[in-house]
Design a protein around this motif. Structure first.
Motif, PDB file in Angstrom:
ATOM      1  N   THR A  11       0.976  -1.292  -0.065  1.00  0.00           N
ATOM      2  CA  THR A  11       0.142   0.132   0.196  1.00  0.00           C
ATOM      3  C   THR A  11       0.810   1.227   0.022  1.00  0.00           C
ATOM      4  O   THR A  11       1.934   1.205   0.005  1.00  0.00           O
ATOM      5  CB  THR A  11      -1.037   0.035   1.205  1.00  0.00           C
ATOM      6  N   ALA A  12       0.329   2.288  -0.082  1.00  0.00           N
ATOM      7  CA  ALA A  12       1.153   3.774  -0.120  1.00  0.00           C
ATOM      8  C   ALA A  12       1.551   3.855   1.189  1.00  0.00           C
ATOM      9  O   ALA A  12       2.566   4.476   1.262  1.00  0.00           O
ATOM     10  CB  ALA A  12      -0.077   4.720  -0.125  1.00  0.00           C
ATOM     11  N   TYR A  15       4.847   2.018   1.089  1.00  0.00           N
ATOM     12  CA  TYR A  15       5.776   2.932   0.319  1.00  0.00           C
ATOM     13  C   TYR A  15       6.297   4.293   0.860  1.00  0.00           C
ATOM     14  O   TYR A  15       7.043   4.776   0.280  1.00  0.00           O
ATOM     15  CB  TYR A  15       5.334   3.067  -1.044  1.00  0.00           C
ATOM     16  N   ASP A  16       5.786   4.478   1.981  1.00  0.00           N
ATOM     17  CA  ASP A  16       6.453   5.782   2.774  1.00  0.00           C
ATOM     18  C   ASP A  16       7.619   5.094   3.526  1.00  0.00           C
ATOM     19  O   ASP A  16       8.485   5.766   3.873  1.00  0.00           O
ATOM     20  CB  ASP A  16       5.259   5.979   4.060  1.00  0.00           C
ATOM     21  N   GLU A  20       9.427   1.511  -3.618  1.00  0.00           N
ATOM     22  CA  GLU A  20       8.505   1.275  -4.481  1.00  0.00           C
ATOM     23  C   GLU A  20       9.144   1.259  -5.954  1.00  0.00           C
ATOM     24  O   GLU A  20       9.850   1.855  -6.576  1.00  0.00           O
ATOM     25  CB  GLU A  20       7.480   2.569  -4.805  1.00  0.00           C
TER      26      GLU A  20
END
Length: 219
Positions: A11-12, A15-16, A20
């Motif tokens: 999920t986003a 990717y924090d 990615e």
């Protein structure tokens, strides 16, 4: 054509904190696919990805090289979790180790690894920025490469010869600014590893290369 691994579970928020998959990742996948027959012919039994991030590359490699032991290391513990989950998402079991480079395997797997893959942090930055990112296991550690983008890469290159088996192949992603020809010359003169450019491609402002190194006697 070998399908790209399913990474839809990431999920986003993931990717924090992890890298990615991007153009360099997909160029590396294309390079491994271009080497498919050569890899199969060499019958690898142990594969290592240094800095596995999302686990996309190692999961892809399992579609080419099997059966084998697939070892993945990453200094970022959240990347280790992501790598393991990507393997399981694709019904593959990856052996994941939260470690710097191949440090835990230097002696146990000396001259025993048949495939090594490394997509290092290669973007030129200050030495301090690269060191801080590595020391603190930040996301920036996936791309901040220090002077000439080679600070992190150089640390590992000196270990490659002693890790590779006689038939081993080492795949390295590099940026044009890293001075690819100098890397090739140094690896040959200092470590006896010959090399070739498997693929090269422009990606936006970057010009990327995938290199393959082998012991001279294996060519």
């Amino acid at each position: 054509m070998i399908p790209t691994p399913d990474i839809s579970h990431l999920t986003a928020k993931d990717y924090d904190s992890i890298y990615e998959p991007a153009e360099d990742t997909f160029l590396l996948l294309d390079a491994l696919e271009a080497e498919e027959q050569a890899l199969k012919d060499s019958k690898p039994s142990i594969c290592l990805e240094v800095g596995s991030g999302s686990g996309c590359v190692s999961t892809f490699l399992t579609k080419i090289v099997h059966p084998a032991v697939y070892i993945c290391t990453d200094i970022n513990p959240r990347a280790c979790v992501a790598t393991r989950s990507t393997g399981r998402q694709n019904k593959i079991e990856l052996d994941v180790c939260n470690a710097s480079f191949a440090l835990p395997f230097r002696q146990r797997l000396k001259n025993s690894i048949d495939v090594i893959v490394f997509n290092p942090p290669y973007v030129p930055t200050s030495f301090e920025e690269a060191q801080f990112a590595q020391d603190n296991q930040h996301l920036e550690g996936a791309w901040a490469g220090g002077l000439d983008g080679m600070h992190v890469t150089n640390t590992f290159l000196s270990d490659v010869k002693d890790l590779l088996s006689d038939k081993g192949r080492f795949y390295l992603a590099a940026l044009k600014q890293n001075n690819v020809s100098e890397i090739q010359t140094r690896m040959l003169e200092e470590h006896g590893l010959r090399s070739k450019v498997v693929l090269e491609r422009r990606a936006g402002r970057e010009y990327l290369y995938i290199l393959c190194f082998q012991h001279s006697k294996a060519l």
